[in-house]
Design a protein around this motif. Structure first.
Motif, PDB file in Angstrom:
ATOM      1  N   PHE A  53       0.836  -1.205   0.000  1.00  0.00           N
ATOM      2  CA  PHE A  53       0.000   0.000   0.000  1.00  0.00           C
ATOM      3  C   PHE A  53       0.869   1.253   0.000  1.00  0.00           C
ATOM      4  O   PHE A  53       2.011   1.252   0.474  1.00  0.00           O
ATOM      5  CB  PHE A  53      -0.907   0.029   1.242  1.00  0.00           C
ATOM      6  CG  PHE A  53      -1.958  -1.050   1.259  1.00  0.00           C
ATOM      7  CD1 PHE A  53      -3.193  -0.862   0.643  1.00  0.00           C
ATOM      8  CD2 PHE A  53      -1.708  -2.252   1.901  1.00  0.00           C
ATOM      9  CE1 PHE A  53      -4.149  -1.855   0.669  1.00  0.00           C
ATOM     10  CE2 PHE A  53      -2.665  -3.254   1.931  1.00  0.00           C
ATOM     11  CZ  PHE A  53      -3.896  -3.054   1.305  1.00  0.00           C
ATOM     12  N   GLU A  54       0.298   2.322  -0.526  1.00  0.00           N
ATOM     13  CA  GLU A  54       0.929   3.641  -0.417  1.00  0.00           C
ATOM     14  C   GLU A  54      -0.149   4.638  -0.026  1.00  0.00           C
ATOM     15  O   GLU A  54      -1.328   4.467  -0.352  1.00  0.00           O
ATOM     16  CB  GLU A  54       1.579   4.036  -1.742  1.00  0.00           C
ATOM     17  CG  GLU A  54       0.635   4.115  -2.917  1.00  0.00           C
ATOM     18  CD  GLU A  54       1.358   4.415  -4.217  1.00  0.00           C
ATOM     19  OE1 GLU A  54       2.590   4.576  -4.185  1.00  0.00           O
ATOM     20  OE2 GLU A  54       0.678   4.494  -5.265  1.00  0.00           O
ATOM     21  N   ILE A  55       0.267   5.668   0.723  1.00  0.00           N
ATOM     22  CA  ILE A  55      -0.685   6.655   1.206  1.00  0.00           C
ATOM     23  C   ILE A  55      -0.866   7.739   0.159  1.00  0.00           C
ATOM     24  O   ILE A  55       0.093   8.360  -0.291  1.00  0.00           O
ATOM     25  CB  ILE A  55      -0.219   7.274   2.533  1.00  0.00           C
ATOM     26  CG1 ILE A  55       0.028   6.170   3.576  1.00  0.00           C
ATOM     27  CG2 ILE A  55      -1.244   8.291   3.038  1.00  0.00           C
ATOM     28  CD1 ILE A  55      -1.220   5.369   3.894  1.00  0.00           C
ATOM     29  N   GLY A  66       1.232  -4.346  -4.966  1.00  0.00           N
ATOM     30  CA  GLY A  66       0.111  -4.736  -4.115  1.00  0.00           C
ATOM     31  C   GLY A  66      -1.048  -5.293  -4.911  1.00  0.00           C
ATOM     32  O   GLY A  66      -1.721  -6.240  -4.486  1.00  0.00           O
ATOM     33  N   GLN A  67      -1.280  -4.726  -6.097  1.00  0.00           N
ATOM     34  CA  GLN A  67      -2.348  -5.247  -6.958  1.00  0.00           C
ATOM     35  C   GLN A  67      -2.058  -6.677  -7.397  1.00  0.00           C
ATOM     36  O   GLN A  67      -2.955  -7.528  -7.440  1.00  0.00           O
ATOM     37  CB  GLN A  67      -2.496  -4.330  -8.177  1.00  0.00           C
ATOM     38  CG  GLN A  67      -3.055  -2.964  -7.839  1.00  0.00           C
ATOM     39  CD  GLN A  67      -3.046  -2.027  -9.028  1.00  0.00           C
ATOM     40  OE1 GLN A  67      -2.623  -2.406 -10.121  1.00  0.00           O
ATOM     41  NE2 GLN A  67      -3.510  -0.796  -8.838  1.00  0.00           N
ATOM     42  N   ARG A  72      -3.109 -12.555  -6.693  1.00  0.00           N
ATOM     43  CA  ARG A  72      -2.586 -13.900  -6.389  1.00  0.00           C
ATOM     44  C   ARG A  72      -3.144 -14.417  -5.061  1.00  0.00           C
ATOM     45  O   ARG A  72      -3.394 -15.614  -4.902  1.00  0.00           O
ATOM     46  CB  ARG A  72      -1.058 -13.871  -6.352  1.00  0.00           C
ATOM     47  CG  ARG A  72      -0.398 -13.485  -7.677  1.00  0.00           C
ATOM     48  CD  ARG A  72      -0.688 -14.511  -8.766  1.00  0.00           C
ATOM     49  NE  ARG A  72      -0.077 -15.789  -8.480  1.00  0.00           N
ATOM     50  CZ  ARG A  72       1.146 -16.136  -8.858  1.00  0.00           C
ATOM     51  NH1 ARG A  72       1.886 -15.278  -9.556  1.00  0.00           N
ATOM     52  NH2 ARG A  72       1.629 -17.322  -8.568  1.00  0.00           N
ATOM     53  N   ALA A  73      -3.327 -13.512  -4.105  1.00  0.00           N
ATOM     54  CA  ALA A  73      -3.880 -13.918  -2.807  1.00  0.00           C
ATOM     55  C   ALA A  73      -5.312 -14.412  -2.963  1.00  0.00           C
ATOM     56  O   ALA A  73      -5.723 -15.399  -2.333  1.00  0.00           O
ATOM     57  CB  ALA A  73      -3.825 -12.753  -1.816  1.00  0.00           C
TER      58      ALA A  73
END
Length: 300
Positions: A53-55, A66-67, A72-73
């Motif tokens: 994540f990034e703010i 993250g995407q 994959r998750a």
């Protein structure tokens, strides 16, 4: 093989944070503290050396990495869920695979409806369908290739229950010369025209199945081919009424006006390959077939 460092629960935390739109919302869904959910995601990042994540302003959004992790998750958690469900089904006695051999005279749509219903009840059980003709169904029993069969005969050593009787009708294309005689047809009248039959798929082909002596005969492997050939005017055939209902309704095919033998009835039996050791899946599929045949809406 190296054990994974990240648990399924941690991956699930990442998924819920994304789907819920934040850590606080995810904590509520997972029934955990917000700090526990934050720690699970940070653990993934630290173990992999990436930022999920990034703010951006006051909102945390997925990075491109993250995407990828999220996609994959999702697949990983779903695969684990499927594995647990399959294992649970097997532990309950449901078979991983069921093989059914069905005589092609059995109405195709009815059979597919049965398989669909069974599939909804047992989605992890694979089904292999063997479409057979005459002796081919018995062969499937003798060779151990089927757990359940729908057969026009009860082979030696096997006991079946009468499932239904299939009505066969002698038909030809609406414009075929056989419809122009203006009287009841005899077997001799048929001799001058082509007879279309479906080949016995058994290892010992039963020549007695061909009951009309004609000068011309086409033998095909599929009932659909036979129907199409008759519709195209290439000959006559005895075809199962349930298979040609639409063609009869549309006027593409007409029943032959035979003096005798214009209709025939063929019994179909439901037979277990091994009734004493049939699994619950095989028994349930047999029950579904029985119920489908008994329904008035079956149209057979």
């Amino acid at each position: 093989m190296k054990a994974p460092h990240i648990t399924l629960e941690q991956w699930r935390s990442l998924i819920v944070v994304v789907d819920a739109g934040g850590y606080a919302q995810a904590a509520e869904i997972l029934n955990k503290s917000q700090s526990a959910v934050t720690y699970a995601v940070q653990k993934i990042e630290s173990l992999l050396g990436v930022k999920a994540f990034e703010i951006q302003g006051r909102k945390a959004t997925l990075t491109p990495t993250g995407q990828m992790l999220y996609r994959r998750a999702l697949a990983l958690v779903e695969e684990a869920r499927d594995l647990e469900q399959a294992a649970h089904m097997l532990s309950a006695g449901w078979e991983a695979e069921i093989r059914i051999a069905a005589e092609i005279l059995f109405p195709c749509r009815l059979l597919l409806d049965c398989l669909d219903r069974f599939g909804r009840e047992s989605p992890r059980t694979r089904v292999e369908l063997i479409e057979s003709v005459l002796g081919g169904t018995a062969d499937a029993l003798f060779k151990g290739e089927a757990d359940l069969v729908i057969s026009p005969e009860q082979p030696p050593g096997f006991l079946g229950e009468l499932l239904m009787r299939v009505r066969l009708i002698a038909v030809a294309q609406a414009d075929h010369p056989l419809h122009r005689y203006g009287r009841a047809l005899t077997r001799r009248d048929l001799r001058a025209y082509r007879h279309l039959v479906v080949r016995d798929s058994g290892s010992r082909r039963d020549r007695r199945a061909v009951s009309v002596e004609v000068d011309q005969r086409w033998t095909v492997s599929q009932i659909a081919t036979s129907i199409q050939a008759v519709v195209m005017g290439f000959g006559f055939a005895w075809l199962p009424e349930a298979h040609i209902r639409e063609e009869l309704k549309a006027g593409l095919l007409k029943p032959l006006s035979l003096r005798e033998g214009g209709t025939r009835e063929v019994p179909l039996y439901l037979i277990f390959a091994n009734p004493d050791f049939a699994g619950p899946g095989v028994k349930r599929l047999a029950e579904i077939v029985r119920e489908a045949v008994e329904r008035p809406a079956a149209g057979i």
